[in-house]
Design an enzyme around this catalytic site. Structure first.
Site, PDB file in Angstrom:
ATOM      1  N   ARG A 281       0.783  -1.152  -0.036  1.00 30.08           N
ATOM      2  CA  ARG A 281       0.010  -0.038  -0.054  1.00 30.08           C
ATOM      3  C   ARG A 281       0.988   1.190  -0.044  1.00 30.08           C
ATOM      4  O   ARG A 281       0.706   2.192   0.640  1.00 30.08           O
ATOM      5  CB  ARG A 281      -0.923  -0.032   1.019  1.00 30.08           C
ATOM      6  CG  ARG A 281      -1.909  -1.288   1.343  1.00 30.08           C
ATOM      7  CD  ARG A 281      -3.056  -1.298   0.373  1.00 30.08           C
ATOM      8  NE  ARG A 281      -3.824  -2.242   0.576  1.00 30.08           N
ATOM      9  CZ  ARG A 281      -4.023  -3.472   0.131  1.00 30.08           C
ATOM     10  NH1 ARG A 281      -3.080  -3.823  -0.697  1.00 30.08           N
ATOM     11  NH2 ARG A 281      -4.789  -4.375   0.510  1.00 30.08           N
TER      12      ARG A 281
ATOM     13  N   SER B  36     -10.583   0.134   3.644  1.00 28.72           N
ATOM     14  CA  SER B  36      -9.733   0.042   4.867  1.00 28.72           C
ATOM     15  C   SER B  36      -9.180   0.960   5.443  1.00 28.72           C
ATOM     16  O   SER B  36      -8.651   1.930   4.502  1.00 28.72           O
ATOM     17  CB  SER B  36      -8.752  -1.145   4.740  1.00 28.72           C
ATOM     18  OG  SER B  36      -9.140  -2.163   4.168  1.00 28.72           O
TER      19      SER B  36
ATOM     20  N   GLU C 235      -4.085   4.294   6.435  1.00 30.85           N
ATOM     21  CA  GLU C 235      -4.103   4.002   5.005  1.00 30.85           C
ATOM     22  C   GLU C 235      -4.664   5.053   4.122  1.00 30.85           C
ATOM     23  O   GLU C 235      -4.221   5.616   3.132  1.00 30.85           O
ATOM     24  CB  GLU C 235      -4.765   2.697   4.505  1.00 30.85           C
ATOM     25  CG  GLU C 235      -4.478   2.353   3.050  1.00 30.85           C
ATOM     26  CD  GLU C 235      -5.103   0.931   2.833  1.00 30.85           C
ATOM     27  OE1 GLU C 235      -4.854  -0.002   3.107  1.00 30.85           O
ATOM     28  OE2 GLU C 235      -5.994   0.971   1.656  1.00 30.85           O
TER      29      GLU C 235
END
Ligand code: FAD
Ligand code: NAP
Length: 338
Positions: free
Chosen positions: A164, A238, A334
């Site tokens: 990520r 998320s 994130e």
């Protein structure tokens, strides 16, 4: 230049946060973008390059200019043996690009079906799902340097992809506008169906012969059954990354929590499922008025309507503190915070 002033960005972020931007402009070509970057409205203000707004949380009015990327166009630029190189405008909707690949039976992105957002943002955090990441199919991208106004090409090695992560979230943060991405797909796909419930779902669907379409449909079915649809409940997927811990930290946690969800990586590190950590501490389904933690998915923070971004941010801080206190693990957000 067509600038809007003092507009609500409610419709431009999937969290459904109603804050205002001082300026807002859209661009559909690279030359539009370069012209925009030379205006005083852009040069004298903080800029937010916007795709689908599915990975941002706006915690306050944006005292700058939002630049919405609408550069479209998908074309095959080269074929080489079994491989096909497809260039897509950064403003294409990611899932539309996936559908294009599936219609043409090009393999590589079927596990990434139904991820919201734009093509241009796909390399930003090296989007991933069901064991596949964009780095697995990425070939190159073009981006305009905001300082020099020159177009530059980034190859795979230049993007420093990680979990990520990419160079664009780290040392080149806010320096470039990605205008196109080229992916290398396969006309002889190899399927990756071992992750999560894909195999089970293919069985439920009665699939006898694997195809990119079948795998994509399975992923879509699973996602639709588990994840809140942002059109119904505001969210940005998320909220936290899965933390990676060293072997000693993992042993310490495992001794106290023998069921801890974990995935061993190379070099003796272990990926923990952030959702499991949050769920174990009782946060799943917690609702604080019009926002909270989703009832089926502890990693996803949600806005049930009218919530303030700052409240959701504060909730994320409380979860992070709790996880740190009980497990000794630092969670990292994130979602990009503005
Ligand atoms: P935005 O939210 O518009 O932007 C995100 C960041 O990238 C911002 O900082 C923005 O400034 C920057 N940016 C965007 N476009 C450009 C550009 N062209 N040039 C330079 N900077 C740019 N992510 C996953 O990885 N895997 C998943 O499975 C997944 N599932 C999700 C499910 C749901 C329901 C939701 C709501 C989100 C999910 N996400 C997932 C997160 C999100 O969809 C991805 O991160 C997606 O790539 C964001 O794209 P976007 O265009 O909406 O980006
Ligand atoms: P899941 O299948 O219930 O799995 C829970 C977690 O365990 C995931 O975070 C996943 O890590 C990890 N995991 C599961 N099987 C694994 C395996 N075989 N090897 C390594 N790690 C494994 O997760 P889910 O919430 O339903 O999501 C399914 C997929 O979609 C995941 O890949 C997830 O990352 C992705 N997704 C991402 C977002 C986002 O916004 N980033 C939102 C929704 C879904 P990974 O996350 O590292 O894959």
């Amino acid at each position: 230049m067509n600038f809007k002033q003092d507009i609500s960005v409610l419709q431009y972020n999937t969290f459904g946060i109603d804050v205002r931007a001082k300026y807002f402009a859209e661009f559909s070509t690279e030359s539009d973008l370069i012209n925009l970057l030379q205006t005083s409205e852009v040069k004298n203000n903080e800029q937010l390059i916007l795709g689908g707004g599915s990975n941002i949380l706006l915690t306050q009015n944006f005292d700058g200019i939002v630049l919405k990327n609408n550069i479209k166009g998908i074309e095959v630029i080269k074929e080489e043996g079994e491989f096909v190189y497809i260039k897509s405008g950064a403003g294409e909707v990611w899932h539309e690009f996936v559908l294009y690949c599936i219609e043409n039976n090009y393999g590589g992105v079927e596990n990434l079906s139904l991820i919201p957002g734009s093509v241009g943002a796909s390399p930003m955090q090296n989007i991933g799902a069901y064991g596949v990441e964009i780095k697995d199919v990425f070939y190159s991208l073009e981006a305009v340097n905001k300082e020099t106004l020159q177009k530059e090409v980034f190859l795979h090695k230049d993007c420093e992809f990680g979990y990520r992560e990419s160079v664009f979230k780290r040392k080149l943060k806010n320096k470039y506008v990605i205008t196109s991405v080229t992916y290398k797909l396969s006309k002889k796909p190899e399927f990756n169906i071992s992750y999560g419930a894909i195999t089970q779902e293919l069985e439920n669907m009665g699939v006898k012969e694997l195809s990119v379409k079948a795998v994509s449909d399975a992923v879509i079915n699973i996602r639709e059954s588990k994840l809140p649809n942002p059109k119904e409940i505001g969210n940005a997927g998320s909220f936290f990354k899965n933390p990676v811990v060293d072997a000693a930290t993992f042993s310490r946690i495992k001794a106290k929590f023998p069921n801890v969800a974990n995935y061993p990586l190379e070099n003796e590190e272990v990926k923990l499922a952030a959702g499991w950590l949050i769920d174990t501490l009782g946060w799943k389904g917690k609702t604080l008025g019009n926002y909270g933690v989703h009832k089926n998915q502890a990693l996803v923070l949600v806005n049930y309507g009218g919530a303030k971004g700052k409240d959701i941010y504060d909730l994320s801080s409380k979860i992070m503190e709790d996880v740190k206190e009980k497990f000794g693990v630092e969670l990292e957000r994130e979602v990009n915070i503005y």
